[in-house]
Design an enzyme around this catalytic site. Structure first.
Site, mmCIF file in Angstrom:
data_model
loop_
_atom_site.group_PDB
_atom_site.id
_atom_site.type_symbol
_atom_site.label_atom_id
_atom_site.label_comp_id
_atom_site.label_asym_id
_atom_site.label_seq_id
_atom_site.Cartn_x
_atom_site.Cartn_y
_atom_site.Cartn_z
ATOM 1 N N HIS A 99 0.908 -1.152 -0.063
ATOM 2 C CA HIS A 99 -0.009 -0.039 -0.094
ATOM 3 C C HIS A 99 0.892 1.309 0.055
ATOM 4 C CE1 HIS A 99 0.564 -1.132 4.053
ATOM 5 N NE2 HIS A 99 0.827 0.165 4.500
ATOM 6 N N HIS A 101 0.818 5.193 1.194
ATOM 7 C CA HIS A 101 0.134 6.291 1.816
ATOM 8 C C HIS A 101 0.324 7.561 1.116
ATOM 9 C CE1 HIS A 101 0.361 4.294 6.056
ATOM 10 N NE2 HIS A 101 1.558 3.391 5.272
#
Ligand code: AMP
Length: 139
Positions: A99, A101
């Site tokens: 992922h 941010h």
């Protein structure tokens, strides 16, 4: 094997504060934001690290990071933003599913990456450069 939390979000098994969704990539607000508007961009296929990602997932993820960053900055009125991506527990990765941010930033917002920068000794830099560049030529 038990599914990770981001797989469960991607599959709609648990809710999230969704921003975008496509066949390959979802984005949603981080539940514990560093700053308001802190978002996560997540390829749906489960891989732990950037190095394992399929190139199409990676391409779409990075384009989504750009779109999400534009929107988060405009909506929050942020002065800038960080894009962070952790790989491995030692780097601070808590959720073992790739992922990105996107963190809206303001001067004096109190968030610091705490970088400490060093120096190479003698031939260390050239030695590393030669070995990494050699590895890259074989990729
Ligand atoms: P990392 O340390 O890079 O693995 O970051 C994982 C991030 O996922 C953290 O910032 C958490 O706050 C966030 N997070 C964990 N669970 C959820 C969830 N259910 N919904 C939204 N964000 C989450």
């Amino acid at each position: 094997m038990e599914k990770c939390i981001f797989c469960r979000i991607a599959e709609g098994d648990i809710p999230c504060a969704a921003l975008t969704e496509s066949e390959r990539v979802i984005s949603f607000l981080d539940i514990n934001p560093v700053n308001h508007g802190h978002a996560l961009v997540v390829p749906k296929v489960h891989v732990e690290s950037l190095t394992e990602a399929l190139s199409q997932d990676l391409q779409e993820s990075v384009l989504t990071v750009q779109k999400v960053a534009r929107a988060c900055v405009e909506v929050t009125g942020a002065e800038g933003f960080n894009v962070l991506q952790n790989n491995g527990r030692c780097s601070g990765q808590e959720v073992p599913h790739l992922h990105f941010h996107v963190i809206p930033r303001w001067a004096g917002d109190g968030f610091s990456l705490g970088w400490r920068q060093g120096r190479y000794k003698d031939a260390e830099m050239e030695d590393l450069r030669r070995r990494i560049a050699g590895k890259l030529r074989r990729v």
